[in-house]
Design a protein around this motif. Structure first.
Motif, short mmCIF file in Angstrom:
data_model
loop_
_atom_site.label_atom_id
_atom_site.label_comp_id
_atom_site.label_asym_id
_atom_site.label_seq_id
_atom_site.Cartn_x
_atom_site.Cartn_y
_atom_site.Cartn_z
N ARG A 152 11.89 120.58 43.74
CA ARG A 152 12.54 119.27 43.93
C ARG A 152 13.83 119.40 44.75
O ARG A 152 14.92 119.05 44.29
CB ARG A 152 12.81 118.59 42.58
N ARG A 154 16.78 118.75 47.62
CA ARG A 154 17.44 117.57 48.19
C ARG A 154 17.44 117.63 49.71
O ARG A 154 17.69 116.61 50.37
CB ARG A 154 18.88 117.47 47.69
N ARG A 176 3.59 108.39 52.23
CA ARG A 176 5.04 108.20 52.18
C ARG A 176 5.60 107.78 53.54
O ARG A 176 6.66 107.16 53.61
CB ARG A 176 5.73 109.50 51.71
N LYS A 192 16.85 110.74 57.44
CA LYS A 192 16.71 110.18 56.11
C LYS A 192 15.29 109.63 56.01
O LYS A 192 14.89 108.75 56.77
CB LYS A 192 17.73 109.07 55.86
N GLY A 195 12.59 106.34 50.52
CA GLY A 195 12.74 106.55 49.08
C GLY A 195 13.65 107.71 48.74
O GLY A 195 14.71 107.89 49.34
N ASP A 196 13.20 108.51 47.77
CA ASP A 196 14.02 109.62 47.30
C ASP A 196 13.58 110.96 47.90
O ASP A 196 13.87 112.02 47.33
CB ASP A 196 13.97 109.70 45.77
N ARG A 199 16.31 115.02 52.42
CA ARG A 199 16.80 114.88 53.80
C ARG A 199 16.14 115.96 54.64
O ARG A 199 16.07 117.13 54.23
CB ARG A 199 18.30 115.05 53.84
N ASP A 235 26.89 115.53 46.69
CA ASP A 235 26.36 115.09 45.38
C ASP A 235 27.47 114.51 44.50
O ASP A 235 28.57 115.03 44.47
CB ASP A 235 25.74 116.31 44.65
#
Length: 235
Positions: A152, A154, A176, A192, A195-196, A199, A235
């Motif tokens: 997961r 970022r 997606r 970008k 959604g989530d 990057r 963050d």
């Protein structure tokens, strides 16, 4: 939510599954042929000669996506970007940017540790002429998909246009994104995604073809990695 211990165990199981993989007859034949014949400079080595699993910090926020193991690099040492000029360049850059504890990578067990970074590849076996076939990339894609779900990240750093296209292909298959057009490959670009999603950062691949000709310099690679650090530090 999966506990960190369970997550780590699943990642270890995935890597064991990758190492056992024999889905692509052409790649199995080539990687084992290279491991048997060897290069004269490495004739004393016992080559790995198997698919190469991911390597790094299992809790990483940055996932680095390369192309494939080099025939006499990772196919020899059994660790991503280890034992060849591309790896020398990449790990030195990761060290300068604070993602590695040392600038060199010679063999498994040499003390190298990644910090907040994990390295994967679009193909896990060394391909002839460094060119995996579309069908071979498709065979490897589920492994990468499972890595993404477990780690997961970022941020994702795609090393080269093939790696970036492989990631975007996965996103398109998942529904997606609809098209690649909004995400052209450009060194130093970052996007970008919907959604989530992580990057997406892009860099030229640290191949000798790029680093020896000056297409990719140490300063260029360092700038990309520092931009990622700044993003993660938000963050």
């Amino acid at each position: 939510m999966i506990s960190q211990t369970a997550n780590l165990k699943q990642l270890e199981q995935l890597n064991e599954e990758i190492i056992r993989c024999r889905k692509c007859p052409r790649l199995v034949c080539y990687r084992e042929k290279v491991a048997h014949e060897k290069r004269r400079a490495f004739r004393e080595w016992e080559y790995w000669g198997k698919p190469v699993p991911g390597f790094g910090d299992p809790r990483a926020k940055l996932l680095i996506l390369g192309l494939a193991p080099a025939a006499h690099g990772a196919n020899r040492t059994g660790r991503m970007f280890t034992g060849d000029r591309s790896g020398d360049f990449l790990y030195a850059a990761l060290y300068r940017a604070g993602f590695a504890n040392q600038p060199t990578s010679v063999r498994r067990g040499d003390g190298l540790k990644l910090k907040n970074a994990y390295i994967s590849a679009t193909a896990r076996c060394a391909p002839p002429a460094n060119k995996p076939l579309p069908s071979e990339l498709a065979n490897c894609r589920p492994y990468f998909e499972r890595e993404l779900a477990l780690i997961r990240p970022r941020a994702i750093l795609a090393l080269g246009s093939i790696a970036m296209r492989a990631y975007l292909t996965l996103l398109r298959e998942e529904g997606r994104i609809k098209t690649f057009a909004a995400f052209p490959f450009l060194h130093g670009a970052n996007y970008k995604l919907p959604g989530d999603l992580p990057r997406l950062f892009a860099s030229y691949h640290p191949s000798q073809q790029n680093t020896f000709t000056g297409k990719l310099t140490e300063a260029m690679m360092t700038r990309v990695l520092l931009a990622i650090r700044r993003f993660l530090g938000s963050d």
